[in-house]
Design an enzyme around this catalytic site. Sequence first.
Site, mmCIF file in Angstrom:
data_model
loop_
_atom_site.group_PDB
_atom_site.id
_atom_site.type_symbol
_atom_site.label_atom_id
_atom_site.label_comp_id
_atom_site.label_asym_id
_atom_site.label_seq_id
_atom_site.Cartn_x
_atom_site.Cartn_y
_atom_site.Cartn_z
ATOM 1 N N GLU A 64 1.076 -1.195 -0.073
ATOM 2 C CA GLU A 64 -0.015 0.054 0.098
ATOM 3 C C GLU A 64 1.019 1.306 0.035
ATOM 4 O O GLU A 64 1.821 1.475 0.918
ATOM 5 C CB GLU A 64 -0.835 -0.071 1.121
ATOM 6 C CG GLU A 64 -1.762 1.245 1.432
ATOM 7 C CD GLU A 64 -2.221 1.178 2.918
ATOM 8 O OE1 GLU A 64 -2.740 0.288 3.553
ATOM 9 O OE2 GLU A 64 -2.306 2.388 3.586
ATOM 10 N N ARG A 107 1.500 10.026 1.044
ATOM 11 C CA ARG A 107 2.035 10.908 2.091
ATOM 12 C C ARG A 107 3.349 11.638 1.339
ATOM 13 O O ARG A 107 4.053 12.693 2.105
ATOM 14 C CB ARG A 107 2.533 10.133 3.173
ATOM 15 C CG ARG A 107 1.439 9.824 4.221
ATOM 16 C CD ARG A 107 1.798 9.118 5.481
ATOM 17 N NE ARG A 107 0.957 8.031 5.481
ATOM 18 C CZ ARG A 107 0.896 7.089 6.539
ATOM 19 N NH1 ARG A 107 2.000 7.117 7.362
ATOM 20 N NH2 ARG A 107 -0.015 6.080 6.568
ATOM 21 N N THR A 140 -3.161 6.161 2.333
ATOM 22 C CA THR A 140 -3.596 7.621 2.959
ATOM 23 C C THR A 140 -4.099 8.522 1.876
ATOM 24 O O THR A 140 -3.427 9.677 1.604
ATOM 25 C CB THR A 140 -2.008 8.446 3.348
ATOM 26 O OG1 THR A 140 -1.428 7.434 4.112
ATOM 27 C CG2 THR A 140 -2.414 9.467 4.286
ATOM 28 N N LYS A 176 -10.829 -0.427 6.994
ATOM 29 C CA LYS A 176 -9.214 -0.494 7.770
ATOM 30 C C LYS A 176 -9.816 -0.165 9.510
ATOM 31 O O LYS A 176 -10.601 0.763 9.592
ATOM 32 C CB LYS A 176 -8.402 0.426 7.242
ATOM 33 C CG LYS A 176 -7.105 0.847 7.907
ATOM 34 C CD LYS A 176 -6.503 1.926 7.207
ATOM 35 C CE LYS A 176 -5.048 2.197 7.895
ATOM 36 N NZ LYS A 176 -4.317 3.053 7.136
HETATM 37 C C1 3PG Z 1 -1.057 3.768 8.636
HETATM 38 O O1 3PG Z 1 -1.015 4.737 8.289
HETATM 39 O O2 3PG Z 1 -1.522 2.737 8.155
HETATM 40 C C2 3PG Z 1 0.021 3.738 10.021
HETATM 41 O O3 3PG Z 1 1.047 4.474 9.711
HETATM 42 C C3 3PG Z 1 0.706 2.357 10.026
HETATM 43 O O4 3PG Z 1 1.148 2.174 11.319
HETATM 44 P P1 3PG Z 1 2.317 1.531 11.829
HETATM 45 O O5 3PG Z 1 3.358 2.459 11.431
HETATM 46 O O6 3PG Z 1 2.083 1.342 13.408
HETATM 47 O O7 3PG Z 1 2.419 0.153 10.980
#
Ligand code: 3PG
Length: 210
Positions: A44, A48, A71, A131
């Site tokens: 994914e 960002r 995102t 999610k």
């Molecule tokens: C996301 O946006 O899905 C998170 O940043 C993932 O979280 P993690 O860094 O704790 O795996």
Amino acid sequence: MTDVHHTEQIIAAKKIVPVVVLEEAADAGRLADALLAGGLGCAEVTFRTDAAAEAIRRMAERPDMLVGAGTVLTAAQVERAVEAGARFIVSPGFSDAVVARSRDLGVPVFPGIASPTDIMRALDAGLSTVKFFPAEQLGGIPMVKALAAPFRSVRFIPTGGVNTGNLAAYLAVPAVLAVGGTWMVAPDLLAARDWDAVTARTRSALESIS
Ligand code: 3PG
């Protein structure tokens, strides 16, 4: 909808969705190689960074990679992601605009949810896979189970604080379709272009659930 179910089946089979924050699109090919070497043909790629669309394009060229966009905050980003070859859309929360544009374009969308109300919005929009974000911070596995109890048709992709230590316990919950996370593609590893470490963490994550 057929494509939605097909994509969900692929994600369920892969079990882990690495959440990638890539600064340089030029690294996308090496990153795909590193994940595939670890046994995981899935990513994914998050919007960002400005590199997202081009990184998706490069990774999606690999027939053995399932590449989605993460995102995703706007309808315009949905369009850029799909145009680049993203096969699914993930957002941190529920956005009517993101969900509607994804559905118009026929691409599966997994909005972030954090409460029963969010889940009911997703159901109203005709979605049944969401999610769960940020998973650990919201209560982790007990919270997934509590949310799943009244919503029997809903499948969750917990993300946020998931790692090799708790991965198997999340996946043991029947309502969990797959998990997401950054731990095997951690920003420090990508900044150092430590592709061997990406492969090693990916392999060890998969070994923890084999
Ligand atoms: C996301 O946006 O899905 C998170 O940043 C993932 O979280 P993690 O860094 O704790 O795996």
